[in-house]
Design an enzyme around this catalytic site. Structure first.
Site, PDB file in Angstrom:
ATOM      1  N   LYS A 132       0.836  -1.206   0.000  1.00 50.79           N
ATOM      2  CA  LYS A 132       0.000   0.000   0.000  1.00 50.79           C
ATOM      3  C   LYS A 132       0.876   1.263   0.000  1.00 50.79           C
ATOM      4  CE  LYS A 132      -3.081   2.322   3.245  1.00 50.79           C
ATOM      5  NZ  LYS A 132      -2.407   2.631   4.509  1.00 50.79           N
ATOM      6  N   TYR A 177      -2.338 -23.703   9.927  1.00 47.36           N
ATOM      7  CA  TYR A 177      -1.963 -23.324   8.560  1.00 47.36           C
ATOM      8  C   TYR A 177      -3.201 -22.861   7.793  1.00 47.36           C
ATOM      9  CZ  TYR A 177       0.075 -23.960   3.838  1.00 47.36           C
ATOM     10  OH  TYR A 177       0.518 -23.794   2.546  1.00 47.36           O
ATOM     11  N   TYR A 194      -7.690  -5.167   2.176  1.00 48.90           N
ATOM     12  CA  TYR A 194      -6.802  -4.116   1.647  1.00 48.90           C
ATOM     13  C   TYR A 194      -7.204  -3.736   0.220  1.00 48.90           C
ATOM     14  CZ  TYR A 194      -3.427  -3.159   5.278  1.00 48.90           C
ATOM     15  OH  TYR A 194      -2.831  -2.694   6.425  1.00 48.90           O
TER      16      TYR A 194
HETATM   17  P1  NAD Z   1       9.182 -23.296   1.766  1.00 45.08           P
HETATM   18  O1  NAD Z   1       9.114 -23.709   3.199  1.00 45.08           O
HETATM   19  O2  NAD Z   1      10.247 -23.876   0.924  1.00 45.08           O
HETATM   20  O3  NAD Z   1       9.286 -21.721   1.637  1.00 45.08           O
HETATM   21  C1  NAD Z   1       8.741 -20.827   2.555  1.00 45.08           C
HETATM   22  C2  NAD Z   1       9.775 -19.773   2.846  1.00 45.08           C
HETATM   23  O4  NAD Z   1       9.245 -18.792   3.765  1.00 45.08           O
HETATM   24  C3  NAD Z   1      11.027 -20.356   3.517  1.00 45.08           C
HETATM   25  O5  NAD Z   1      12.166 -19.940   2.800  1.00 45.08           O
HETATM   26  C4  NAD Z   1      10.986 -19.779   4.931  1.00 45.08           C
HETATM   27  O6  NAD Z   1      12.268 -19.632   5.499  1.00 45.08           O
HETATM   28  C5  NAD Z   1      10.260 -18.458   4.702  1.00 45.08           C
HETATM   29  N1  NAD Z   1       9.617 -17.908   5.883  1.00 45.08           N
HETATM   30  C6  NAD Z   1       8.744 -18.527   6.716  1.00 45.08           C
HETATM   31  N2  NAD Z   1       8.368 -17.690   7.695  1.00 45.08           N
HETATM   32  C7  NAD Z   1       8.991 -16.487   7.457  1.00 45.08           C
HETATM   33  C8  NAD Z   1       8.986 -15.238   8.097  1.00 45.08           C
HETATM   34  N3  NAD Z   1       8.282 -15.017   9.218  1.00 45.08           N
HETATM   35  N4  NAD Z   1       9.733 -14.220   7.583  1.00 45.08           N
HETATM   36  C9  NAD Z   1      10.451 -14.430   6.444  1.00 45.08           C
HETATM   37  N5  NAD Z   1      10.501 -15.610   5.795  1.00 45.08           N
HETATM   38  C10 NAD Z   1       9.777 -16.620   6.293  1.00 45.08           C
HETATM   39  O7  NAD Z   1       7.743 -23.591   1.156  1.00 45.08           O
HETATM   40  P2  NAD Z   1       7.214 -23.421  -0.337  1.00 45.08           P
HETATM   41  O8  NAD Z   1       6.732 -24.740  -0.785  1.00 45.08           O
HETATM   42  O9  NAD Z   1       8.203 -22.680  -1.172  1.00 45.08           O
HETATM   43  O10 NAD Z   1       5.923 -22.511  -0.095  1.00 45.08           O
HETATM   44  C11 NAD Z   1       5.940 -21.130  -0.383  1.00 45.08           C
HETATM   45  C12 NAD Z   1       4.549 -20.554  -0.205  1.00 45.08           C
HETATM   46  O11 NAD Z   1       3.629 -21.220  -1.081  1.00 45.08           O
HETATM   47  C13 NAD Z   1       3.997 -20.711   1.206  1.00 45.08           C
HETATM   48  O12 NAD Z   1       3.293 -19.534   1.548  1.00 45.08           O
HETATM   49  C14 NAD Z   1       3.040 -21.877   1.082  1.00 45.08           C
HETATM   50  O13 NAD Z   1       1.987 -21.792   2.019  1.00 45.08           O
HETATM   51  C15 NAD Z   1       2.536 -21.733  -0.342  1.00 45.08           C
HETATM   52  N6  NAD Z   1       2.083 -23.029  -0.892  1.00 45.08           N
HETATM   53  C16 NAD Z   1       2.976 -23.956  -1.317  1.00 45.08           C
HETATM   54  C17 NAD Z   1       2.531 -25.175  -1.815  1.00 45.08           C
HETATM   55  C18 NAD Z   1       3.463 -26.215  -2.350  1.00 45.08           C
HETATM   56  O14 NAD Z   1       3.010 -27.292  -2.792  1.00 45.08           O
HETATM   57  N7  NAD Z   1       4.764 -26.004  -2.370  1.00 45.08           N
HETATM   58  C19 NAD Z   1       1.158 -25.454  -1.842  1.00 45.08           C
HETATM   59  C20 NAD Z   1       0.269 -24.486  -1.363  1.00 45.08           C
HETATM   60  C21 NAD Z   1       0.756 -23.272  -0.908  1.00 45.08           C
END
Ligand code: NAD
Ligand code: UDP
Length: 336
Positions: free
Chosen positions: A105, A145, A159
């Protein structure tokens, strides 16, 4: 564009960084590395189009200079991770989303939320269209989650409607590929690593529950397409509160600001994916049943009609080809 990706050192965030930099954009990856890894982005260090900041997105966010988009991907994503870090998961979905939206924003930037098929919970409808409200147990193990992401969606829409932020919400379905951590606990990484190590493949329950698996290259292509589509509403239309308060809440979603499912609609049982992985790896491992985790969704398959019509997107990578590529990656990681 100059784009901030929270969770930029994670599995998906690092692939997004690669794709966006390849298209000529500048990327700032912000990550506190709780589940991500520096090695996911080590090949980008030194590239003038890329920078990395180790930071918790729940803390006050400040970024110097112009920003055109904020992509909020920070959150533990594997059930194993979010069950181990329930409060960090709730905080990044709630406080982190609030901070990331506030930054968008302040900068007049577009905002894209990485939401999930888990917002549908244990769905009573299969496949799941974006109009489905879901079947979530808020106090169950997975609630940390699911509800964090549902809150994040609500905050994003607020937002958009209240402040006129140009938002997007992608509901991501199970995705796999290189850079998943070998021990992150998700089914594809678990099964490939177990198969390569000759260990039993751990099928939870009787393996009749279903999932639909998308290769990471297809997924990030769809997400970037969603980010790049121009808003179909003016700022005045986005903030027209009378309209959204009176429109039918079960109306067919028709705006680019409404959620979009991205995933591969080929649905398999968990036992079925175990058998495919055994065949592709040529492993002699056996399949062993383990207790089914609480609230594990029985079915999951995306309805991608909206993504097809809005973005002209659909997945291209066949499951068997994707599993071969992921297997190559895990083979190298295990050999190190
Ligand atoms: P991942 O765990 O590899 O990546 C998530 C990243 O977020 C990590 O690098 C972690 O260190 C970082 N992180 C977590 N909390 C944080 C914080 N407070 N501040 C800064 N960084 C933070 O998982 P991914 O598979 O790459 O998922 C990425 C996104 O996609 C997530 O939001 C997840 O919910 C969403 N998602 C992924 C899938 C999948 O199949 N991979 C499916 C549905 C949703
Ligand atoms: N699963 C399994 N064995 C494993 C890991 C997961 O049978 O070693 C099952 C899990 O119970 C679920 C499905 O595979 O039914 C997908 O699990 P994952 O953790 O990948 O993600 P989810 O879709 O549940 O978020």
């Amino acid at each position: 564009m100059r784009i901030l990706i929270t969770g930029g050192a994670g599995f998906l965030g690092s692939h997004l960084s690669d794709l966006l930099i390849g298209q000529g954009h500048d990327v700032i990856a912000l990550d506190n590395l709780i589940t991500g890894r520096a090695e996911n982005i080590s090949h980008l260090i030194g590239n003038p189009k890329f920078s990395f900041v180790k930071y918790n997105v729940c803390d006050y966010l400040h970024v110097d200079g112009q920003l055109d988009a904020v992509m909020h991907f920070a959150s533990p994503a594997s059930p194993q991770d979010y069950l181990e870090m329930p409060i960090a998961t709730l905080k990044v979905g709630a406080l982190g989303t609030h901070k990331a939206l506030g930054l968008a924003k302040a900068k007049g930037a577009r905002f894209l939320l990485a939401s999930t098929s888990e917002v549908y919970g244990d769905p009573l409808l299969n496949p799941q269209p974006e109009t489905y409200w879901g079947n979530v147990n808020p106090i169950g193990a997975r609630g940390v989650y699911d509800e964090a992401k549902r809150f994040a969606e609500a905050m994003t829409m607020a937002y958009h409607r209240y402040h006129g932020v140009d938002t997007r919400i992608v509901r991501i379905f199970n995705t796999y590929g290189p850079r998943m951590r070998p021990k992150d606990g998700r089914v594809v990484s678990n099964f490939i690593v177990q198969a390569l190590q000759g260990k039993p493949l751990t099928v939870f329950g009787d393996g009749s529950q279903t999932r639909s698996f998308c290769y990471v290259d297809d997924l990030v292509r769809g997400i970037v397409a969603l980010l790049m589509v121009k808003s179909d509403k003016s700022v005045a239309e986005r903030t027209d509160r009378t309209k959204f308060l009176t429109q039918k809440s079960d109306a067919i979603l028709d705006s680019i600001h409404d959620p979009v499912n991205i995933g591969n609609p080929r649905e398999l049982t968990v036992r079925g994916i175990a058998e495919i992985i055994l065949k592709i790896t040529g492993s002699k491992s056996v399949i062993e049943e383990r207790p089914l985790p609480a609230d594990d969704p029985k079915v999951r398959r995306p309805d991608i009609t909206r993504a097809k019509s809005l973005l002209d997107w659909e997945p291209k990578v066949e499951l068997e080809d994707g599993i071969r590529k992921a297997t190559e990656y895990f083979r190298q990681v295990i050999a190190r």
